[in-house]
Design a protein around this motif. Structure first.
Motif, short mmCIF file in Angstrom:
data_model
loop_
_atom_site.label_atom_id
_atom_site.label_comp_id
_atom_site.label_asym_id
_atom_site.label_seq_id
_atom_site.Cartn_x
_atom_site.Cartn_y
_atom_site.Cartn_z
N ASP A 1 0.38 16.95 2.94
CA ASP A 1 1.25 16.14 3.80
C ASP A 1 1.25 14.68 3.35
O ASP A 1 2.30 14.04 3.30
N GLN A 2 0.09 14.16 3.02
CA GLN A 2 0.01 12.78 2.56
C GLN A 2 0.78 12.59 1.25
O GLN A 2 1.43 11.56 1.05
N LYS B 1 4.43 12.13 1.66
CA LYS B 1 4.76 10.78 2.16
C LYS B 1 3.75 9.81 1.53
O LYS B 1 2.78 9.42 2.18
N PRO B 2 3.95 9.42 0.25
CA PRO B 2 2.95 8.61 -0.46
C PRO B 2 2.53 7.33 0.26
O PRO B 2 1.41 6.87 0.09
N GLU B 3 3.40 6.78 1.09
CA GLU B 3 3.04 5.56 1.82
C GLU B 3 1.93 5.81 2.83
O GLU B 3 1.27 4.87 3.28
N SER B 4 1.67 7.07 3.15
CA SER B 4 0.63 7.41 4.14
C SER B 4 -0.70 7.78 3.49
O SER B 4 -1.64 8.14 4.19
N LEU B 5 -0.79 7.70 2.16
CA LEU B 5 -2.01 8.13 1.47
C LEU B 5 -3.23 7.33 1.92
O LEU B 5 -3.20 6.10 1.97
N THR B 6 -4.28 8.05 2.25
CA THR B 6 -5.55 7.41 2.62
C THR B 6 -6.65 7.76 1.61
O THR B 6 -7.75 7.26 1.73
N ILE B 7 -6.34 8.59 0.64
CA ILE B 7 -7.32 9.01 -0.37
C ILE B 7 -7.28 7.98 -1.50
O ILE B 7 -6.26 7.80 -2.15
#
Length: 123
Positions: free
Chosen positions: A23-24, A27-33
């Motif tokens: 899922d992240q 939507k690359p803007e939501s990446l937390t990794i």
């Protein structure tokens, strides 16, 4: 995402944590990794360069072995990664062009030589 010692690969791949990672990436803007935040995947030109390189390599070297194909692609990817980390766009362009030129001349590339200024052929 999972522990291969206690779960099957299929269970890990189908699991909730793996789906969160997918899922992240949708939507690359939501990446937390952290490792993924520094990835060049969102740069559309990288996909184009790699696709064109793969097609060009198969066109110029239809007899290429799987091992040599992997080595050659590794040279391109590691070299591009190195140039992108430095933020040197002209060096990146020159590296990609010189890699295509070496393939055009039928030369073999080796991953051990990737850290050179430009790709070095083994033949």
């Amino acid at each position: 995402m999972g522990d291969i010692m206690t779960s099957s690969l299929k269970e890990i791949w189908s699991g909730e944590e793996a789906e969160k990672v997918r899922d992240q990436h949708r939507k690359p803007e939501s990446l937390t990794i952290n490792a993924c935040q520094n990835c060049y995947g969102p740069h559309k030109f990288v996909e184009n360069v790699i696709n064109n390189f793969i097609h060009y390599l198969h066109f110029k070297r239809p007899e290429i072995s799987t091992e040599e194909f992997g080595d050659t692609l590794t040279v391109l990817l590691e070299g591009m990664d190195q140039k992108m980390k430095n933020g040197d766009t002209p060096a990146l362009q020159n590296f990609v062009k010189s890699t295509f030129d070496l393939i055009d001349r039928g030369q073999r590339l080796s991953p051990e030589q990737t850290h050179a200024k430009e790709p070095i052929s083994t033949s």
